[in-house]
Design a protein around this motif. Structure first.
Motif, short mmCIF file in Angstrom:
data_model
loop_
_atom_site.label_atom_id
_atom_site.label_comp_id
_atom_site.label_asym_id
_atom_site.label_seq_id
_atom_site.Cartn_x
_atom_site.Cartn_y
_atom_site.Cartn_z
N PRO A 150 0.82 -1.22 0.00
CA PRO A 150 0.00 0.00 0.00
C PRO A 150 0.86 1.27 0.00
CG PRO A 150 -0.88 -1.58 1.56
CD PRO A 150 0.43 -2.13 1.10
N GLY A 151 0.49 2.21 -0.87
CA GLY A 151 1.22 3.48 -0.94
C GLY A 151 2.34 3.50 -1.95
N ALA A 152 2.55 2.41 -2.70
CA ALA A 152 3.61 2.39 -3.71
C ALA A 152 3.33 3.47 -4.76
CB ALA A 152 3.67 1.01 -4.37
N ASP A 153 4.37 4.18 -5.15
CA ASP A 153 4.24 5.26 -6.13
C ASP A 153 3.89 4.68 -7.50
OD1 ASP A 153 5.12 7.16 -8.26
OD2 ASP A 153 5.79 8.36 -6.56
N GLU A 182 -1.81 -5.99 -6.13
CA GLU A 182 -1.81 -4.87 -5.18
C GLU A 182 -2.30 -5.34 -3.81
OE1 GLU A 182 -3.33 -0.99 -6.67
OE2 GLU A 182 -3.89 -2.17 -8.44
N LEU A 183 -1.41 -5.40 -2.85
CA LEU A 183 -1.80 -5.79 -1.50
C LEU A 183 -2.51 -4.62 -0.83
CD1 LEU A 183 1.43 -7.69 -0.33
CD2 LEU A 183 -0.52 -8.51 -1.69
N SER A 184 -3.49 -4.92 0.01
CA SER A 184 -4.30 -3.87 0.62
C SER A 184 -3.76 -3.48 1.99
CB SER A 184 -5.75 -4.35 0.77
OG SER A 184 -5.85 -5.30 1.82
N ASP A 185 -4.32 -2.39 2.52
CA ASP A 185 -3.92 -1.93 3.84
C ASP A 185 -4.17 -2.99 4.91
OD1 ASP A 185 -3.05 0.73 3.18
OD2 ASP A 185 -5.13 1.32 2.95
N ASP A 186 -5.28 -3.71 4.79
CA ASP A 186 -5.63 -4.71 5.81
C ASP A 186 -4.61 -5.84 5.90
OD1 ASP A 186 -7.87 -3.35 6.61
OD2 ASP A 186 -9.29 -4.62 5.52
N GLY A 225 5.76 0.50 -0.17
CA GLY A 225 4.88 1.67 -0.24
C GLY A 225 5.15 2.59 0.92
N THR A 226 4.09 2.99 1.63
CA THR A 226 4.22 3.90 2.76
C THR A 226 4.78 3.16 3.98
OG1 THR A 226 2.30 5.13 1.97
CG2 THR A 226 2.98 5.51 4.24
N ASP A 227 5.79 3.77 4.60
CA ASP A 227 6.37 3.19 5.81
C ASP A 227 5.55 3.66 7.00
OD1 ASP A 227 7.86 2.26 7.91
OD2 ASP A 227 9.75 3.21 7.31
N VAL A 261 11.69 -18.56 -7.55
CA VAL A 261 13.13 -18.68 -7.80
C VAL A 261 13.87 -17.55 -7.12
CG1 VAL A 261 14.92 -18.64 -9.59
CG2 VAL A 261 12.78 -19.88 -10.00
N GLY A 262 13.31 -16.35 -7.18
CA GLY A 262 13.98 -15.22 -6.55
C GLY A 262 13.02 -14.07 -6.29
N VAL A 263 13.31 -13.31 -5.21
CA VAL A 263 12.52 -12.14 -4.84
C VAL A 263 13.44 -10.95 -4.69
CG1 VAL A 263 11.08 -11.07 -3.05
CG2 VAL A 263 10.74 -13.47 -3.65
N VAL A 264 13.02 -9.81 -5.23
CA VAL A 264 13.73 -8.55 -5.02
C VAL A 264 12.77 -7.59 -4.31
CG1 VAL A 264 14.84 -6.56 -6.08
CG2 VAL A 264 15.23 -8.84 -7.02
N LEU A 265 13.16 -7.14 -3.14
CA LEU A 265 12.40 -6.15 -2.39
C LEU A 265 12.99 -4.79 -2.71
CD1 LEU A 265 10.31 -5.38 -0.21
CD2 LEU A 265 12.11 -5.77 1.50
N ALA A 266 12.18 -3.91 -3.30
CA ALA A 266 12.69 -2.64 -3.80
C ALA A 266 11.97 -1.46 -3.17
CB ALA A 266 12.55 -2.58 -5.33
N GLY A 267 12.73 -0.42 -2.87
CA GLY A 267 12.16 0.80 -2.30
C GLY A 267 12.88 2.03 -2.81
N THR A 268 12.41 3.18 -2.39
CA THR A 268 13.03 4.44 -2.79
C THR A 268 14.31 4.66 -1.99
OG1 THR A 268 11.83 5.72 -1.13
CG2 THR A 268 10.75 5.39 -3.27
N THR A 269 15.02 5.72 -2.35
CA THR A 269 16.25 6.06 -1.63
C THR A 269 15.95 6.30 -0.15
OG1 THR A 269 17.06 7.11 -3.65
CG2 THR A 269 18.24 7.60 -1.62
N ALA A 270 14.80 6.92 0.14
CA ALA A 270 14.44 7.20 1.53
C ALA A 270 14.15 5.93 2.33
CB ALA A 270 13.22 8.13 1.57
N ASP A 271 13.83 4.83 1.65
CA ASP A 271 13.54 3.58 2.35
C ASP A 271 14.80 2.90 2.87
OD1 ASP A 271 10.71 3.49 2.11
OD2 ASP A 271 10.90 2.92 0.00
N GLY A 272 15.95 3.32 2.36
CA GLY A 272 17.20 2.75 2.85
C GLY A 272 17.59 3.35 4.19
#
Length: 322
Positions: free
Chosen positions: A109-112, A135-139, A228-230, A252-263
């Protein structure tokens, strides 16, 4: 009578308010990341150092180091140039890396939306395809709705996934694995969607935990999980770790990706301290062109090697080099 010289006066000739100290060069983290990745991409594209556009990038960094206080406009222009440079080299650097491979795009939730669309375009530019957007929901990620998630997970485990998901799996690891069964596969070639996958998607979306995607024909070997939103709610980090770990168990593989601010101390940075990170690749910086290109290279790496921390604050560097 003349004034007598004051002892030690020469020690006060240079006053603190007259001292001038040059300010250190100001180079933003984003500028530094983009420049580093641009150099790598240039090498990947076969550009020779010391000539052509790459020499201009090097000169830009040197110039930045010589400025006492770079004007915001000048700094913005340098960043824009580097973004454009990476954009021009990106197709050559990623072309064919995901050839004939599909990617399940799972968003929190909240992904740009603009960033998500740009990532999908990069998958296509890499020769791959997005099997579907989930799209996963807030719940689903709300700690206050854990009882709902736990009950649904238990029912689906009994009805659809007995033997595929460990009975002792935690609430969010279990729902992550169930989602993994529905959207992903351990077969690098991908597999067709079966009745079990459709039943899981129908149940999860019917409970309001996920938006039901359009018609899907394939389960993908790779999963791109976009932050999305932290919310920083108590328990939110454990939810993310469980979901990512569960998805990794069925793909086989998962990549968890976020913005620069998520680091850093953001949600992605905190995830990297969790044991679940050992089997999930992570990358921060998808709000930049360089970060999105690096995401494709990380996805390709995940076909053979799980894990790794990449991006603006990744301990393994801005982009996989091997």
């Amino acid at each position: 009578m003349g004034r007598r010289p004051v002892p030690g006066r020469h020690q006060h000739d240079v006053r603190p308010d007259r001292q001038r100290t040059r300010n250190p060069p100001v180079i933003t983290l984003r500028h530094h990341l983009l420049t580093v990745v641009a150099v790598f991409l240039a090498l990947a594209a076969g550009i020779v150092l010391g000539g052509g556009p790459l020499s201009d990038v090097n000169q830009s960094v040197v110039t930045a180091g010589n400025d006492d206080e770079p004007a915001p406009a000048a700094d913005r222009a340098r960043t824009d140039y580097t973004e454009s440079f990476v954009s021009a080299l990106g197709p050559g650097a990623v072309g064919g890396r995901l050839a004939e491979r599909s990617v399940a795009l799972v968003t929190l939730p909240g992904a740009d939306e603009q960033v998500v669309a740009a990532l999908a375009e990069q998958v296509a530019a890499s020769g791959g395809s997005v099997s579907a957007r989930y799209e996963l929901s807030d719940d689903l990620v709300d700690p206050g709705q854990k009882s709902l998630v736990d009950t649904l997970g238990s029912q689906l485990l009994t009805q659809q996934a007995e033997g595929d998901v460990a009975a002792e799996a935690s609430t969010y690891d279990r729902i992550g694995q169930l989602l993994g069964l529905a959207v992903a596969t351990k077969d690098v070639e991908g597999q067709e969607v079966n009745g079990k996958a459709r039943a899981i998607v129908d149940a999860v979306s019917g409970a309001g935990l996920m938006a039901k995607p359009d018609e899907v024909s394939q389960r993908a070997p790779l999963v791109l999980l976009v932050l999305g939103t932290d919310a920083r709610d108590e328990g939110a980090d454990a939810i993310l770790a469980g979901l990512a770990q569960g998805l990794a168990a069925q793909s086989v593989g998962v990549v968890l990706a976020g913005t620069t601010a998520d680091g850093g101390d953001g949600q992605l940075g905190r995830f990297r301290a969790d044991p679940a990170a050992s089997g999930v690749a992570s990358l921060d910086g998808i709000d930049t062109t360089a970060g999105r290109v690096a995401t494709m290279i990380t996805l390709q790496r995940s076909l053979a090697t799980p894990g790794g921390a990449f991006g603006a604050s990744g301990a393994d560097g801005p982009v996989p080099l091997g």
